[in-house]
Design an enzyme around this catalytic site. Structure first.
Site, PDB file in Angstrom:
ATOM      1  CE  LYS A   1      -0.286   1.603   1.773  1.00  0.00           C
ATOM      2  NZ  LYS A   1      -0.874   1.503   0.467  1.00  0.00           N
TER       3      LYS A   1
ATOM      4  NE  ARG B   1       1.170  -4.552  -1.986  1.00  0.00           N
ATOM      5  CZ  ARG B   1       1.965  -4.050  -1.049  1.00  0.00           C
ATOM      6  NH1 ARG B   1       1.467  -3.463   0.019  1.00  0.00           N
ATOM      7  NH2 ARG B   1       3.275  -4.129  -1.174  1.00  0.00           N
TER       8      ARG B   1
HETATM    9  N1  PMM Z   1       1.238   0.197  -1.288  1.00  0.00           N
HETATM   10  C1  PMM Z   1       2.517  -0.125  -1.037  1.00  0.00           C
HETATM   11  C2  PMM Z   1       3.226  -0.960  -1.911  1.00  0.00           C
HETATM   12  N2  PMM Z   1       2.631  -1.488  -3.000  1.00  0.00           N
HETATM   13  N3  PMM Z   1       0.710  -1.742  -4.328  1.00  0.00           N
HETATM   14  C3  PMM Z   1      -0.550  -1.432  -4.605  1.00  0.00           C
HETATM   15  N4  PMM Z   1      -1.173  -1.959  -5.673  1.00  0.00           N
HETATM   16  N5  PMM Z   1      -1.274  -0.594  -3.798  1.00  0.00           N
HETATM   17  C4  PMM Z   1      -0.729  -0.003  -2.705  1.00  0.00           C
HETATM   18  O1  PMM Z   1      -1.415   0.785  -2.038  1.00  0.00           O
HETATM   19  C5  PMM Z   1       0.627  -0.320  -2.390  1.00  0.00           C
HETATM   20  C6  PMM Z   1       1.324  -1.193  -3.250  1.00  0.00           C
HETATM   21  C7  PMM Z   1       3.198   0.432   0.168  1.00  0.00           C
HETATM   22  O2  PMM Z   1       3.079  -0.400   1.274  1.00  0.00           O
HETATM   23  P1  PMM Z   1       4.252  -1.347   1.873  1.00  0.00           P
HETATM   24  O3  PMM Z   1       5.559  -0.661   1.615  1.00  0.00           O
HETATM   25  O4  PMM Z   1       3.928  -1.460   3.305  1.00  0.00           O
HETATM   26  O5  PMM Z   1       4.162  -2.683   1.244  1.00  0.00           O
END
Ligand code: PMM
Length: 283
Positions: A204, A244
């Site tokens: 991020k 994650r």
């Molecule tokens: N961030 C992204 C996508 N899904 N889900 C949860 N639970 N928490 C998060 O902070 C989160 C998420 C965005 O990141 P990406 O697009 O790089 O996957």
């Protein structure tokens, strides 16, 4: 939790796993690298990203969920749409990860409650249109904890069982780097909500800012995996239930080290286990 974004435009890995076969293979690779579950999403949550229509989201996500679940992978579906959650659960998903915590679609909580599935409630202040106006806090930790608490109450009232709820601070969602860091510094306050904690720092923007230093340019998203693993170790140490991440191997190692240190702490403090000297060697 390994991430498979079946999207052309996610900021961190957009376009790489857009084809079903490639996405399923990537999910299996993440498991081979140590992921305990795989989060499949078909809609980029990048600030200002256009919403994907329902049919397209279903087309992207469901075959990948089915393909991974049929290989025995524990799948979570990353969606704000109840219809996608319902079809993903029917296709074998075990968990629903909704970055809006059920706010974007009023049908979400009933669908998850009916299925009895675990539900990730992320801290979310709505869709961003034109600037991060919602990312204003006086006390980011207190406000995120209070707003998550309110959301958890709503989700409980909607029929999701307390032991099915996971909470997530929503790093980078209506938050600046200083907010993300403050939340990571006080994961204990989020854990005090009494639910398992998911931390999603992977690649991020705040990591780019930390790595850039005061004057420098942030490295691109794919060069933030070592920094991500560092956060994973810190989160595991603070008792997070899951992290994650896009790149699993380094995080799996980081989590193993954090766990070993934690076990050593237990062994060192347990009565009658005096390290290499045994009980007699106490000084
Ligand atoms: N961030 C992204 C996508 N899904 N889900 C949860 N639970 N928490 C998060 O902070 C989160 C998420 C965005 O990141 P990406 O697009 O790089 O996957």
């Amino acid at each position: 939790m390994g991430v498979v974004n079946v999207t052309p435009d996610s900021f961190s890995d957009g376009g790489r796993w857009f084809d079903t076969t490639a996405a399923v293979k990537h999910g299996l690779d993440l498991v081979a690298e140590g992921a305990d579950l795989v989060d499949v999403g078909g809609e980029s949550t990048r600030p200002g990203a256009p919403r994907v229509d329902e049919a397209e989201e279903l087309r992207r996500v469901i075959p990948v969920v089915r393909g991974l679940a049929s290989e025995g992978v524990v799948v979570s579906v990353d969606t704000m749409r109840a219809s996608v959650a319902a079809q993903a659960l029917a296709a074998g998903a075990a968990l629903v990860n909704d970055v809006s915590g059920g706010l974007a679609d009023p049908a979400m909580v009933p669908v998850v409650a009916d299925a009895g599935a675990p539900f990730v409630v992320m801290h979310w202040r709505g869709f961003l249109q034109g600037g991060n106006v919602k990312g204003v806090y006086e006390d980011v930790v207190g406000e995120v904890v209070d707003e998550l608490h309110a959301r958890v109450e709503a989700v409980l009232a909607g029929g999701i069982a307390p032991d099915r709820i996971v909470v997530d601070p929503g790093l980078g969602f209506s938050k600046e780097a200083e907010h993300d860091l403050a939340l990571l510094a006080r994961l204990d306050r989020l854990a005090s909500l009494g639910h398992p904690l998911l931390v999603a720092a992977s690649r991020k923007r705040f990591l780019g800012r930390v790595l850039a230093g005061p004057q420098g340019a942030p490295p691109p998203a794919r060069e933030r995996d070592a920094a991500t693993a560092a956060v994973s170790a810190l989160a595991a140490h603070a008792g997070a239930w899951a992290v994650r991440v896009h790149e699993v191997r380094a995080t799996a190692d980081a989590v193993r080290v954090a766990r070993a240190v934690e076990e050593a702490r237990g062994a060192a403090s347990a009565p009658g286990t005096g390290g290499e000297h045994g009980a007699e060697g106490e000084r």
